[in-house]
Design an enzyme around this catalytic site. Structure first.
Site, PDB file in Angstrom:
ATOM      1  N   SER A 209      34.468 -12.494  11.568  1.00  0.00           N
ATOM      2  CA  SER A 209      34.695 -12.816  12.970  1.00  0.00           C
ATOM      3  C   SER A 209      33.510 -13.499  13.636  1.00  0.00           C
ATOM      4  CB  SER A 209      35.012 -11.532  13.752  1.00  0.00           C
ATOM      5  OG  SER A 209      33.925 -10.626  13.669  1.00  0.00           O
ATOM      6  N   CYS A 210      32.316 -13.310  13.100  1.00  0.00           N
ATOM      7  CA  CYS A 210      31.152 -13.835  13.816  1.00  0.00           C
ATOM      8  C   CYS A 210      30.470 -14.997  13.125  1.00  0.00           C
ATOM      9  CB  CYS A 210      30.119 -12.728  14.045  1.00  0.00           C
ATOM     10  SG  CYS A 210      29.307 -12.171  12.546  1.00  0.00           S
ATOM     11  N   GLY A 211      30.570 -15.091  11.812  1.00  0.00           N
ATOM     12  CA  GLY A 211      29.955 -16.211  11.110  1.00  0.00           C
ATOM     13  C   GLY A 211      28.465 -16.049  10.952  1.00  0.00           C
TER      14      GLY A 211
END
Length: 290
Positions: A114-116
């Site tokens: 979800s955040c990379g």
């Protein structure tokens, strides 16, 4: 190699009726990225287009900008203790003479889907490493009609083949200024989907993407704007909201950022000169009563 989807049996409850049935799930597996044999980062992703994901990530980190700068991309044999290949470890070998920033070799990062991975977490870093600022990517700046922008989400949605079966994927797509679909990638992480697009463009010799529009499902984060800037993309549109830092970076880079793109409604946060008719018109002055 891991599949894009998996089948699991589930218990379904609907309107009080209980039944057992198979369900299709999107696959999520870790991918370890190595650069010249050294561990760089680990991200959770949907298997597929792993080489494009790896090279696209390196574009966003400012390591490479052309296909000839990459000598080889391979899955690593011996990734397990018994010497087996999990197809979850990719090594990118750079062409001799291509410099490698120390910061990328020193970072060992784990990130969720979800955040990379945000290796350039500042506006100054992006400003100093971007090779193709959006306003300098084309002799005649790209312009878009709002009517064209409004068609993009439906086009993207209809192209999401795996989403149709799972309902569990983000997507990113590249379009022409006339709204024609150029490429689309799906992944559990929207940042991965963008990296896959950029990596494919790198390998095809298409960077910078100065005549392309990037559309992402969900919100527009700082990292997605960063990836677009590093690939020379002048317009980023999202179906949901941007973050404050995303807007700040887009404005700093001269990019057009569109959020809440839903039907004929949209918010243009930066770069209004690329959206036809986006200039705010003052209401006509009413004559004063005498």
């Amino acid at each position: 190699m891991g599949r894009v989807t998996e089948r699991r049996r589930i218990v379904r409850i609907r309107d009080g009726v209980v039944s057992e049935r198979p369900d299709t799930l999107v696959a999520e597996e870790p991918l370890e990225l190595r650069l010249n044999g050294r561990r760089l980062a680990v991200t959770m992703r949907t298997p597929g287009d792993d080489f494009a994901l790896a090279t696209g990530f390196l574009v966003s980190e400012g390591v490479v900008a052309a296909a000839e700068e990459v000598r080889q991309v391979v899955y690593c044999a011996g990734a397990t203790e018994d010497g087996g290949n999990t197809y979850n470890v990719v090594d990118v070998r750079l062409t001799e003479g291509v410099p490698v920033p120390d910061i990328t070799l020193e970072r060992n990062v784990y990130t969720t889907s979800s955040c990379g991975v945000c290796g350039k977490a500042s506006l100054e870093a992006v400003r100093t490493t971007a090779r193709w600022p959006p306003d300098e990517g084309s002799a005649s700046p790209l312009t878009l009609a709002p009517e064209t922008l409004s068609t993009l989400p439906d086009t993207l949605r209809s192209a999401q083949r795996v989403f149709e079966r799972t309902g569990g994927l983000h997507a990113a797509a590249l379009f022409t200024p006339d709204g024609d679909l150029l490429d689309v990638r799906e992944d559990v992480g929207r940042h991965n989907a963008v990296d896959k697009l950029v990596g494919r463009a790198l390998r095809q010799g298409l960077l910078p993407l100065a005549e392309a529009v990037l559309l992402v499902s969900g919100r527009a984060s700082f990292e997605l704007v960063q990836k677009a800037v590093m690939a020379g993309i002048p317009v980023l549109a999202a179906v949901s909201a941007p973050s404050s830092l995303a807007v700040e970076l887009a404005e700093e880079a001269g990019m057009t950022l569109v959020g809440f793109l839903r039907g004929s409604s949209m918010n243009v946060y930066t770069g209004t000169h690329r959206v036809a008719g986006a200039g705010v018109q003052e209401p006509p002055v009413q004559p004063s009563a005498r």
